[in-house]
Design an enzyme around this catalytic site. Structure first.
Site, PDB file in Angstrom:
ATOM      1  N   HIS A 304       0.848  -1.067   0.114  1.00  0.00           N
ATOM      2  CA  HIS A 304       0.077   0.029  -0.078  1.00  0.00           C
ATOM      3  C   HIS A 304       0.613   1.374  -0.091  1.00  0.00           C
ATOM      4  O   HIS A 304       1.822   1.189   0.670  1.00  0.00           O
ATOM      5  CB  HIS A 304      -0.921  -0.316   1.278  1.00  0.00           C
ATOM      6  CG  HIS A 304      -1.934   1.001   1.322  1.00  0.00           C
ATOM      7  ND1 HIS A 304      -1.719   2.474   1.107  1.00  0.00           N
ATOM      8  CD2 HIS A 304      -3.431   0.865   1.138  1.00  0.00           C
ATOM      9  CE1 HIS A 304      -2.987   2.816   1.276  1.00  0.00           C
ATOM     10  NE2 HIS A 304      -4.188   2.220   1.234  1.00  0.00           N
ATOM     11  N   ARG A 324      -6.031  10.281   0.023  1.00  0.00           N
ATOM     12  CA  ARG A 324      -5.947  10.652  -1.447  1.00  0.00           C
ATOM     13  C   ARG A 324      -7.042  11.145  -2.411  1.00  0.00           C
ATOM     14  O   ARG A 324      -7.008  11.996  -3.217  1.00  0.00           O
ATOM     15  CB  ARG A 324      -4.630   9.839  -1.924  1.00  0.00           C
ATOM     16  CG  ARG A 324      -3.542   9.923  -1.443  1.00  0.00           C
ATOM     17  CD  ARG A 324      -2.499   8.737  -1.927  1.00  0.00           C
ATOM     18  NE  ARG A 324      -2.858   7.774  -1.441  1.00  0.00           N
ATOM     19  CZ  ARG A 324      -2.836   6.427  -1.963  1.00  0.00           C
ATOM     20  NH1 ARG A 324      -2.773   6.308  -3.252  1.00  0.00           N
ATOM     21  NH2 ARG A 324      -2.875   5.205  -1.218  1.00  0.00           N
TER      22      ARG A 324
HETATM   23  O1  MEZ Z   1      -9.123  -1.972   0.482  1.00  0.00           O
HETATM   24  C1  MEZ Z   1      -7.790  -1.529   1.119  1.00  0.00           C
HETATM   25  O2  MEZ Z   1      -7.004  -2.061   1.041  1.00  0.00           O
HETATM   26  C2  MEZ Z   1      -8.474  -0.359   1.750  1.00  0.00           C
HETATM   27  C3  MEZ Z   1      -9.695   0.288   1.607  1.00  0.00           C
HETATM   28  C4  MEZ Z   1      -7.348   0.484   2.098  1.00  0.00           C
HETATM   29  C5  MEZ Z   1      -7.449   1.985   2.557  1.00  0.00           C
HETATM   30  O3  MEZ Z   1      -6.669   2.620   1.786  1.00  0.00           O
HETATM   31  O4  MEZ Z   1      -8.319   2.277   3.366  1.00  0.00           O
END
Ligand code: MEZ
Length: 516
Positions: A304, A324
């Site tokens: 992420h 974001r």
């Molecule tokens: O699905 C995800 O990983 C999610 C919603 C993450 C996020 O950035 O909040």
């Protein structure tokens, strides 16, 4: 930080041209060859995965034949292993469909990645949207490596899954008219994220947990699965659990098993910090693998883009993509934007890694490096109070360290968030090992090589329901099988043919922070 504040308002909307392939192949951790090796044993032998997962898949079981109790402690139609969103959903569905169910989990019911999901759940319910559009976005986002049949069920059953959750009591955010409100996610052509501020997963788990308790489904907590049982035909017949208090083994005989053991983040692949729960040690993968279930897309992981890197105690913590999506911008040390913040996650993560590895990052006192995420920009765009109202969890998490995200940017770097692949399943969640179903992050194929935001909360509900239902139907058609470890014997024989296999014992159960 001064450059971030000074550049606000005059930041160019025009971004440097994007050569996505070059960016991803050059900087995304999935393409770092030295991080991978070829598996030598098991159903995926000859294919690649990261060393950390290969160590578990090729590793040794902790179980000896003498560890098996002579009698099972429970006999049930459906044994669900895992106490997160997918496990709770599968257990509820199987129980409502008429099966006898036991839910076993390593920690407590609810201790899982589900509670840490922040930004929302994708469902195509807007009038201008459709499951077809949702399919196309997810297929494109996954580099067309998604299993189309699995993805089709995911998007098609999304609206029904959302309705089921609302009927159970989930309180999704609503707009001024009282309609559920939808937000955009990276790589999506339409706003389709249902959310509960920035603690969507926590709200889902609150409701699912209550429902499991109300349904009086027997729970075995602090009881991780250490091995699956199979019969002479190789079908799954139950599982061996280890009671963490007494250290004793307990055998559960089940006509079908639903594995919902979650993700892999706590393996800290390639040394990355993680947004995952303490229990996310991929326990289902080596055990199902030894039982003959093959994996798919076991070489791809989601980093992420925005994990916190400062302060040190929260390194790896998720900073939701939703911030974001409402305007928070990413900036390098010069105060320059370098990527469209709503590009797919793999591209945004690769761009941050590129900035940092080419000297345009910002060092933290603990020796990490990151880029700025300008969160105050959200209040500049949408008016004061927006961050506090929409992202109370984020405001609180940082305020514990005296950082006010309404006033100052924070430092972020990619964090290991999700395993894109996992145990290969069919549309009912059944794996290559008969009567062994898999739901949620432990399964693979739905998301291709890059999952879109919000598709995992949808996945745990849709495939939790599908696998719970299918496991119940199958259980009604068959009897109990014998509790043997024939598959383990065969696996051990295969291991013996290779001299230099890792000595790792799997499943790991808990992250190995002492040696790290
Ligand atoms: O699905 C995800 O990983 C999610 C919603 C993450 C996020 O950035 O909040």
């Amino acid at each position: 930080m001064v450059r971030v504040v000074e550049s606000r308002g005059k930041r160019l909307m025009q971004l440097p041209p994007l050569n996505k392939d070059a960016l991803i192949f050059g900087y995304h951790p999935d393409y770092k060859e030295t991080a991978y090796r070829t598996l030598r044993v098991g159903p995926n032998k000859g294919e690649k995965t990261v060393h950390e997962l290969a160590d578990l898949l090729e590793g040794e079981s902790p179980v000896l034949p003498t560890d098996i109790p002579t009698l099972p402690s429970h006999q049930v139609d459906v044994l669900v292993i895992g106490g997160g969103g997918a496990g709770a959903t599968a257990a509820l569905t199987a129980s409502v469909a008429g099966a006898t169910v036991v839910l076993a989990t390593k920690l407590r019911l609810g201790d899982s990645n589900t509670v840490m999901a922040e930004g929302g759940m994708q469902v195509a319910i807007a009038p201008e949207d459709s499951p077809v559009q949702h399919f196309l976005d997810s297929f494109r986002g996954g580099y067309k490596k998604n299993d189309p049949a699995l993805l089709k069920r995911l998007v098609k059953e999304g609206p029904r899954a959302a309705k089921w959750l609302m009927q159970l009591g989930v309180l999704f955010d609503r707009d001024g008219n009282g309609d559920v409100s939808l937000r955009s996610g990276g790589g999506s052509s339409q706003p389709r994220l249902l959310r509960c501020k920035d603690y969507t997963g926590l709200e889902l788990m609150r409701v699912l947990k209550d429902a499991v308790l109300n349904a009086k489904i027997p729970l075995l907590e602090f009881s991780p699965m250490v091995e699956l049982f199979t019969d002479e035909q190789g079908g799954c017949t139950g599982a061996l659990l280890k009671n963490l208090d007494t250290k004793k083994y307990q055998a559960i005989q089940a006509k079908t098993v639903v594995l919902a053991t979650g993700g892999i983040g706590r393996l800290h692949i390639q040394g990355f910090p993680t947004s995952n729960h303490y229990g996310a040690t991929a326990d289902g993968l080596p055990t199902a693998y030894r039982a003959g279930a093959s994996l798919t897309l076991q070489d791809t992981f989601q980093y992420h883009p925005t994990g916190a890197v400062f302060p040190e105690p929260i390194a790896g913590m998720l900073v939701t993509e939703a911030i974001r999506s409402v305007g928070a911008q990413l900036l390098n040390v010069q105060g320059e934007r370098f990527i469209n913040e709503m590009e797919t996650r793999d591209a945004v993560a690769a761009a941050i890694i590129r900035e940092c590895s080419e000297g345009r990052g910002i060092a933290t006192p603990a020796g990490r490096v990151g880029v700025w995420l300008d969160m105050p920009q959200v209040d500049v765009i949408h008016g004061d109070g927006t961050l506090a109202k929409r992202f109370p969890n984020m405001v609180r998490q940082f305020s514990r360290y005296k950082i006010d995200i309404r006033k100052e940017p924070v430092l972020v770097y990619p964090t290991l968030h999700y395993q894109n692949g996992g145990i290969k399943i069919d549309i009912d969640g059944e794996s290559g090992c008969q009567n062994l179903f898999v739901a949620g992050e432990a399964s693979g194929g739905i998301h291709g090589r890059n999952r879109l935001m919000g598709n995992s909360l949808l996945d745990i509900i849709v495939y939790g329901r599908r696998s719970g239902e299918a496991a119940c139907v199958r259980a009604k058609q068959i009897g109990f099988g014998s509790l043997t470890l024939g598959h383990l014997e065969a696996f051990r024989k295969e291991r013996k043919m290779h001299a230099s296999l890792p000595q790792t014992v799997s499943p790991l159960l808990f992250p190995d922070y002492v040696h790290r």
